[in-house]
Motif scaffolding. Sequence first.
Motif, PDB file in Angstrom:
ATOM      1  N   LEU A 160       0.828  -1.208   0.000  1.00 41.03           N
ATOM      2  CA  LEU A 160       0.000   0.000   0.000  1.00 41.03           C
ATOM      3  C   LEU A 160       0.858   1.252   0.000  1.00 41.03           C
ATOM      4  O   LEU A 160       1.845   1.342   0.739  1.00 41.03           O
ATOM      5  N   LYS A 161       0.474   2.238  -0.818  1.00 36.55           N
ATOM      6  CA  LYS A 161       1.141   3.525  -0.859  1.00 36.55           C
ATOM      7  C   LYS A 161       0.100   4.623  -1.031  1.00 36.55           C
ATOM      8  O   LYS A 161      -0.978   4.399  -1.570  1.00 36.55           O
ATOM      9  N   ARG A 162       0.453   5.819  -0.550  1.00 39.18           N
ATOM     10  CA  ARG A 162      -0.402   6.964  -0.873  1.00 39.18           C
ATOM     11  C   ARG A 162      -0.288   7.272  -2.359  1.00 39.18           C
ATOM     12  O   ARG A 162      -1.285   7.436  -3.061  1.00 39.18           O
ATOM     13  N   ARG A 163       0.944   7.381  -2.836  1.00 39.79           N
ATOM     14  CA  ARG A 163       1.202   7.605  -4.262  1.00 39.79           C
ATOM     15  C   ARG A 163       2.109   6.492  -4.742  1.00 39.79           C
ATOM     16  O   ARG A 163       3.229   6.338  -4.268  1.00 39.79           O
ATOM     17  N   GLY A 164       1.626   5.706  -5.663  1.00 43.79           N
ATOM     18  CA  GLY A 164       2.365   4.553  -6.134  1.00 43.79           C
ATOM     19  C   GLY A 164       3.363   4.903  -7.217  1.00 43.79           C
ATOM     20  O   GLY A 164       2.973   5.372  -8.287  1.00 43.79           O
ATOM     21  N   ASP A 165       4.646   4.697  -6.948  1.00 44.57           N
ATOM     22  CA  ASP A 165       5.668   4.951  -7.950  1.00 44.57           C
ATOM     23  C   ASP A 165       6.497   3.687  -8.173  1.00 44.57           C
ATOM     24  O   ASP A 165       6.210   2.619  -7.622  1.00 44.57           O
ATOM     25  N   ILE A 166       7.534   3.799  -8.990  1.00 47.46           N
ATOM     26  CA  ILE A 166       8.343   2.640  -9.363  1.00 47.46           C
ATOM     27  C   ILE A 166       9.011   2.012  -8.143  1.00 47.46           C
ATOM     28  O   ILE A 166       9.128   0.780  -8.051  1.00 47.46           O
ATOM     29  N   ASP A 167       9.445   2.829  -7.179  1.00 49.36           N
ATOM     30  CA  ASP A 167      10.096   2.272  -5.981  1.00 49.36           C
ATOM     31  C   ASP A 167       9.164   1.324  -5.237  1.00 49.36           C
ATOM     32  O   ASP A 167       9.603   0.304  -4.701  1.00 49.36           O
ATOM     33  N   GLY A 168       7.883   1.667  -5.192  1.00 46.91           N
ATOM     34  CA  GLY A 168       6.919   0.802  -4.520  1.00 46.91           C
ATOM     35  C   GLY A 168       6.749  -0.534  -5.232  1.00 46.91           C
ATOM     36  O   GLY A 168       6.603  -1.582  -4.595  1.00 46.91           O
ATOM     37  N   VAL A 169       6.777  -0.498  -6.569  1.00 53.09           N
ATOM     38  CA  VAL A 169       6.678  -1.732  -7.347  1.00 53.09           C
ATOM     39  C   VAL A 169       7.913  -2.596  -7.107  1.00 53.09           C
ATOM     40  O   VAL A 169       7.819  -3.815  -6.944  1.00 53.09           O
ATOM     41  N   GLU A 170       9.086  -1.954  -7.094  1.00 56.01           N
ATOM     42  CA  GLU A 170      10.324  -2.693  -6.836  1.00 56.01           C
ATOM     43  C   GLU A 170      10.297  -3.330  -5.450  1.00 56.01           C
ATOM     44  O   GLU A 170      10.746  -4.462  -5.259  1.00 56.01           O
ATOM     45  N   GLN A 171       9.764  -2.600  -4.470  1.00 53.33           N
ATOM     46  CA  GLN A 171       9.666  -3.128  -3.108  1.00 53.33           C
ATOM     47  C   GLN A 171       8.785  -4.372  -3.077  1.00 53.33           C
ATOM     48  O   GLN A 171       9.150  -5.398  -2.486  1.00 53.33           O
ATOM     49  N   LEU A 172       7.622  -4.293  -3.721  1.00 48.84           N
ATOM     50  CA  LEU A 172       6.718  -5.442  -3.752  1.00 48.84           C
ATOM     51  C   LEU A 172       7.345  -6.604  -4.519  1.00 48.84           C
ATOM     52  O   LEU A 172       7.190  -7.773  -4.128  1.00 48.84           O
TER      53      LEU A 172
END
Length: 231
Positions: A160-172
Amino acid sequence: MRLVIARCSVDYAGRLSAHLPLATRLLMVKGDGSLLVHSDGGSYKPLNWMSPPCTLAESEPDEEQAAGGITQVWTVTHKKTADRLIVKIHEVLHDSAHELGIDPGLQKDGVEAHLQQLLAEQIERLGDGYTLIRREYMTAIGPVDILATDEAGASVAVELKRRGDIDGVEQLTRYLELMNRDPRLAPVRGVFAAQEIKPQARTLAEDRGIRCVVLDYDEMRGVDSGHARLF
């Protein structure tokens, strides 16, 4: 936690095979038994690792290994899968141990933490038949926001993110790679959920088979945002 900086090579043997040639790396042995291999780059993503439950055995090299400059051999064996991470150490540059104590966990900002709570309570927003397993499911590299199962009973990891960016995808992606090594969970699918998902992040997520879900925070907490919406 034990931190060792050493010139070493690393081999992963098991369902997957991988080789890291001789180089200087950071070997991180955590209190939960996991071992992570880091380079001086790649942000916080390890080059390879073994997650618990596992055992670490240190041994002397055989004659052939010693002749090749190897001074220590670490063998990390997963207790359930028998996968092995073999670290061949040529030179130790630093070796220290530190007691970190009990970690209080990640404290997220108010909106992101509330989004997690709301989605856990309204897990059906991900689809009919979804069931919450738990919030903050811990892995060797950090907690996954939500672990759930879908209508077929398959595992689903939600970031979950407030604003989903590439770093969040990499984390998942890192969480999924680790969780899919666990036979109790595998196969694990990913859901990237946010109030807003950037186009580049959506493209990367979909390319990796990760589903994207946009969440309406006001609607989830029962507040009329006052904006007209077309459904």
